[in-house]
Write a protein that holds these residues in place. Structure first.
Motif, PDB file in Angstrom:
ATOM      1  N   ALA A  10       0.828  -1.203   0.000  1.00 42.91           N
ATOM      2  CA  ALA A  10       0.000   0.000   0.000  1.00 42.91           C
ATOM      3  C   ALA A  10       0.865   1.256   0.000  1.00 42.91           C
ATOM      4  CB  ALA A  10      -0.934   0.011   1.206  1.00 42.91           C
ATOM      5  N   HIS A  11       1.922   1.239   0.807  1.00 44.31           N
ATOM      6  CA  HIS A  11       2.850   2.365   0.912  1.00 44.31           C
ATOM      7  C   HIS A  11       4.272   1.805   0.840  1.00 44.31           C
ATOM      8  CE1 HIS A  11      -0.160   5.373   1.840  1.00 44.31           C
ATOM      9  NE2 HIS A  11      -0.663   4.601   2.766  1.00 44.31           N
ATOM     10  N   PRO A  12       4.862   1.712  -0.349  1.00 40.00           N
ATOM     11  CA  PRO A  12       6.179   1.075  -0.500  1.00 40.00           C
ATOM     12  C   PRO A  12       7.342   1.964  -0.075  1.00 40.00           C
ATOM     13  CG  PRO A  12       5.359   1.798  -2.634  1.00 40.00           C
ATOM     14  CD  PRO A  12       4.257   2.065  -1.646  1.00 40.00           C
ATOM     15  N   TYR A  13       7.336   2.299   1.201  1.00 38.61           N
ATOM     16  CA  TYR A  13       8.402   3.108   1.793  1.00 38.61           C
ATOM     17  C   TYR A  13       8.542   2.636   3.239  1.00 38.61           C
ATOM     18  CZ  TYR A  13      11.347   7.280   2.332  1.00 38.61           C
ATOM     19  OH  TYR A  13      12.413   8.128   2.509  1.00 38.61           O
ATOM     20  N   ALA A  14       9.774   2.519   3.715  1.00 41.23           N
ATOM     21  CA  ALA A  14       9.967   1.968   5.057  1.00 41.23           C
ATOM     22  C   ALA A  14      11.204   2.556   5.709  1.00 41.23           C
ATOM     23  CB  ALA A  14      10.082   0.444   4.999  1.00 41.23           C
ATOM     24  N   SER A  15      11.279   2.353   7.016  1.00 39.39           N
ATOM     25  CA  SER A  15      12.462   2.673   7.804  1.00 39.39           C
ATOM     26  C   SER A  15      12.870   1.404   8.540  1.00 39.39           C
ATOM     27  CB  SER A  15      12.149   3.797   8.797  1.00 39.39           C
ATOM     28  OG  SER A  15      13.263   4.051   9.630  1.00 39.39           O
ATOM     29  N   ALA A  16      14.168   1.170   8.637  1.00 43.62           N
ATOM     30  CA  ALA A  16      14.665  -0.011   9.350  1.00 43.62           C
ATOM     31  C   ALA A  16      15.921   0.367  10.122  1.00 43.62           C
ATOM     32  CB  ALA A  16      14.955  -1.153   8.393  1.00 43.62           C
ATOM     33  N   SER A  17      15.952   0.007  11.415  1.00 48.89           N
ATOM     34  CA  SER A  17      17.086   0.343  12.278  1.00 48.89           C
ATOM     35  C   SER A  17      17.740  -0.910  12.823  1.00 48.89           C
ATOM     36  CB  SER A  17      16.634   1.222  13.449  1.00 48.89           C
ATOM     37  OG  SER A  17      16.155   2.470  13.005  1.00 48.89           O
ATOM     38  N   PHE A  18      19.067  -0.929  12.779  1.00 53.80           N
ATOM     39  CA  PHE A  18      19.864  -1.964  13.430  1.00 53.80           C
ATOM     40  C   PHE A  18      20.288  -1.408  14.794  1.00 53.80           C
ATOM     41  CE2 PHE A  18      20.315  -2.906   8.960  1.00 53.80           C
ATOM     42  CZ  PHE A  18      20.336  -4.294   8.896  1.00 53.80           C
ATOM     43  N   PRO A  19      19.714  -1.892  15.901  1.00 55.09           N
ATOM     44  CA  PRO A  19      20.019  -1.335  17.228  1.00 55.09           C
ATOM     45  C   PRO A  19      21.168  -2.086  17.909  1.00 55.09           C
ATOM     46  CG  PRO A  19      18.111  -2.768  17.388  1.00 55.09           C
ATOM     47  CD  PRO A  19      18.570  -2.819  15.955  1.00 55.09           C
ATOM     48  N   TRP A  20      22.382  -1.772  17.534  1.00 57.97           N
ATOM     49  CA  TRP A  20      23.548  -2.425  18.130  1.00 57.97           C
ATOM     50  C   TRP A  20      23.976  -1.660  19.389  1.00 57.97           C
ATOM     51  CZ3 TRP A  20      25.499  -1.786  12.566  1.00 57.97           C
ATOM     52  CH2 TRP A  20      25.006  -2.814  11.760  1.00 57.97           C
ATOM     53  N   ILE A  21      23.087  -1.593  20.364  1.00 58.26           N
ATOM     54  CA  ILE A  21      23.324  -0.770  21.550  1.00 58.26           C
ATOM     55  C   ILE A  21      24.524  -1.275  22.356  1.00 58.26           C
ATOM     56  CG2 ILE A  21      22.272   0.186  23.630  1.00 58.26           C
ATOM     57  CD1 ILE A  21      21.036   1.068  20.916  1.00 58.26           C
ATOM     58  N   ALA A  22      24.761  -2.565  22.348  1.00 54.55           N
ATOM     59  CA  ALA A  22      25.871  -3.119  23.128  1.00 54.55           C
ATOM     60  C   ALA A  22      27.224  -2.581  22.672  1.00 54.55           C
ATOM     61  CB  ALA A  22      25.856  -4.650  23.053  1.00 54.55           C
ATOM     62  N   ILE A  23      27.321  -2.132  21.421  1.00 53.96           N
ATOM     63  CA  ILE A  23      28.568  -1.525  20.946  1.00 53.96           C
ATOM     64  C   ILE A  23      28.381  -0.032  20.669  1.00 53.96           C
ATOM     65  CG2 ILE A  23      29.540  -3.677  20.064  1.00 53.96           C
ATOM     66  CD1 ILE A  23      28.715  -2.704  17.210  1.00 53.96           C
ATOM     67  N   GLN A  24      27.319   0.539  21.242  1.00 56.47           N
ATOM     68  CA  GLN A  24      27.065   1.978  21.146  1.00 56.47           C
ATOM     69  C   GLN A  24      26.870   2.431  19.706  1.00 56.47           C
ATOM     70  OE1 GLN A  24      29.923   4.246  23.530  1.00 56.47           O
ATOM     71  NE2 GLN A  24      30.531   2.361  24.577  1.00 56.47           N
ATOM     72  N   ARG A  25      26.175   1.617  18.925  1.00 55.04           N
ATOM     73  CA  ARG A  25      25.981   1.915  17.513  1.00 55.04           C
ATOM     74  C   ARG A  25      24.517   1.705  17.124  1.00 55.04           C
ATOM     75  NH1 ARG A  25      30.700   2.722  18.421  1.00 55.04           N
ATOM     76  NH2 ARG A  25      32.545   2.143  17.197  1.00 55.04           N
ATOM     77  N   GLN A  26      24.092   2.453  16.137  1.00 56.31           N
ATOM     78  CA  GLN A  26      22.802   2.207  15.484  1.00 56.31           C
ATOM     79  C   GLN A  26      22.891   2.741  14.067  1.00 56.31           C
ATOM     80  OE1 GLN A  26      18.717   2.515  17.400  1.00 56.31           O
ATOM     81  NE2 GLN A  26      18.754   4.436  16.271  1.00 56.31           N
ATOM     82  N   VAL A  27      22.283   2.008  13.145  1.00 55.43           N
ATOM     83  CA  VAL A  27      22.203   2.456  11.752  1.00 55.43           C
ATOM     84  C   VAL A  27      20.746   2.376  11.320  1.00 55.43           C
ATOM     85  CG1 VAL A  27      22.929   2.084   9.368  1.00 55.43           C
ATOM     86  CG2 VAL A  27      24.530   1.647  11.224  1.00 55.43           C
ATOM     87  N   THR A  28      20.253   3.450  10.704  1.00 53.81           N
ATOM     88  CA  THR A  28      18.866   3.501  10.250  1.00 53.81           C
ATOM     89  C   THR A  28      18.813   3.769   8.752  1.00 53.81           C
ATOM     90  OG1 THR A  28      18.063   4.289  12.388  1.00 53.81           O
ATOM     91  CG2 THR A  28      16.645   4.680  10.473  1.00 53.81           C
ATOM     92  N   PHE A  29      18.108   2.895   8.056  1.00 55.41           N
ATOM     93  CA  PHE A  29      17.858   3.044   6.620  1.00 55.41           C
ATOM     94  C   PHE A  29      16.441   3.563   6.423  1.00 55.41           C
ATOM     95  CE2 PHE A  29      21.226  -0.029   6.805  1.00 55.41           C
ATOM     96  CZ  PHE A  29      21.962   0.122   5.638  1.00 55.41           C
ATOM     97  N   ARG A  30      16.277   4.489   5.505  1.00 50.42           N
ATOM     98  CA  ARG A  30      14.945   4.923   5.067  1.00 50.42           C
ATOM     99  C   ARG A  30      14.951   4.927   3.549  1.00 50.42           C
ATOM    100  NH1 ARG A  30      16.601   8.455   8.963  1.00 50.42           N
ATOM    101  NH2 ARG A  30      15.479   8.421  10.952  1.00 50.42           N
ATOM    102  N   GLY A  31      13.868   4.403   2.961  1.00 51.80           N
ATOM    103  CA  GLY A  31      13.854   4.418   1.515  1.00 51.80           C
ATOM    104  C   GLY A  31      12.695   3.696   0.897  1.00 51.80           C
TER     105      GLY A  31
END
Length: 227
Positions: free
Chosen positions: A102-123
């Protein structure tokens, strides 16, 4: 408002409010780390997450919006990261599958909190072609293939026993068949990023955030964001 809560609930609320983690101790994220684009840094951070023995480092929190404009999040497993984007697999008739169509757009986050990192994709999101879906399907354990056939993902089920009975029936159906086919309503989605944001935890909540914006021609621009 908090003081009107029963004592046990007040304690739980206070415990949450007191939860804090101090970040830092490693080198600060700087723009030069992205001189070769977003892909090498994502794979480097993923390697760090694997080395740190984070449980399911390929887990990402996927956010979608349904036909009514209502958001939903859930955790899915990323099965491919390339410069073209991130890929995950699901039943196309599931809640997320219907929402993405219906809405082909998304956000996805890798929550690597244990190594103080996060990466978020939107597209933008598109279905993975049948050949790539088949190639991935061929790597799945037999039990996972049977489970994909047994579950009408996100549909109501009367009981756990009913679901297990469905698996029993599917197992019998494919008994002796080493080449279990891909279900007709199952496959992959790829998020082709228009932005990739890198987050690094720092002390005093002054976290590092750098976002890579990607236009239709593939040109990238780096922006640093306040935490």
């Amino acid at each position: 408002m908090t003081n009107s809560l029963p004592p046990a609930e007040r304690r739980a609320s206070a415990d949450l409010a007191a939860m804090r983690v101090s970040y830092g101790g490693d080198a600060d994220l700087v723009e030069s780390w992205l001189d070769d684009g977003w892909f090498p840094l994502v794979t480097s951070w993923l390697d760090e997450a694997v080395a740190a023995q984070i449980a399911e480092p390929n887990a990402m929190v996927l956010a979608t919006v349904d036909a009514d404009g209502h958001p939903a999040t859930r955790t899915v497993l990323c099965k491919e990261i390339t410069p073209a984007g991130v890929v995950f697999y699901t039943n196309y008739g599931s809640a997320k599958g219907v929402a993405l169509q219906a809405h082909p757009y998304a956000s996805a986050s890798f929550p690597w909190i244990a190594i103080q990192r996060q990466v978020t994709f939107r597209g933008h999101v598109s279905k993975v072609d049948a050949a790539d879906t088949q190639a991935y399907w061929n790597t799945r354990p037999r039990g996972s293939r049977l489970g994909a056939w047994a579950s009408e993902q996100s549909s109501l089920v009367s009981s756990r026993e009913a679901l297990e009975q469905r698996l029993t029936e599917v197992t019998a159906r494919f008994e002796g068949d080493d080449d279990i086919p891909v279900p007709p309503d199952w496959g992959g989605f790829r998020i082709a990023p228009v932005s990739v944001e890198f987050w690094q935890g720092r002390n005093n909540r002054l976290h590092n955030r750098i976002r890579v914006d990607i236009d239709e021609s593939g040109t990238t621009m780096l922006v640093r964001l306040q935490p």
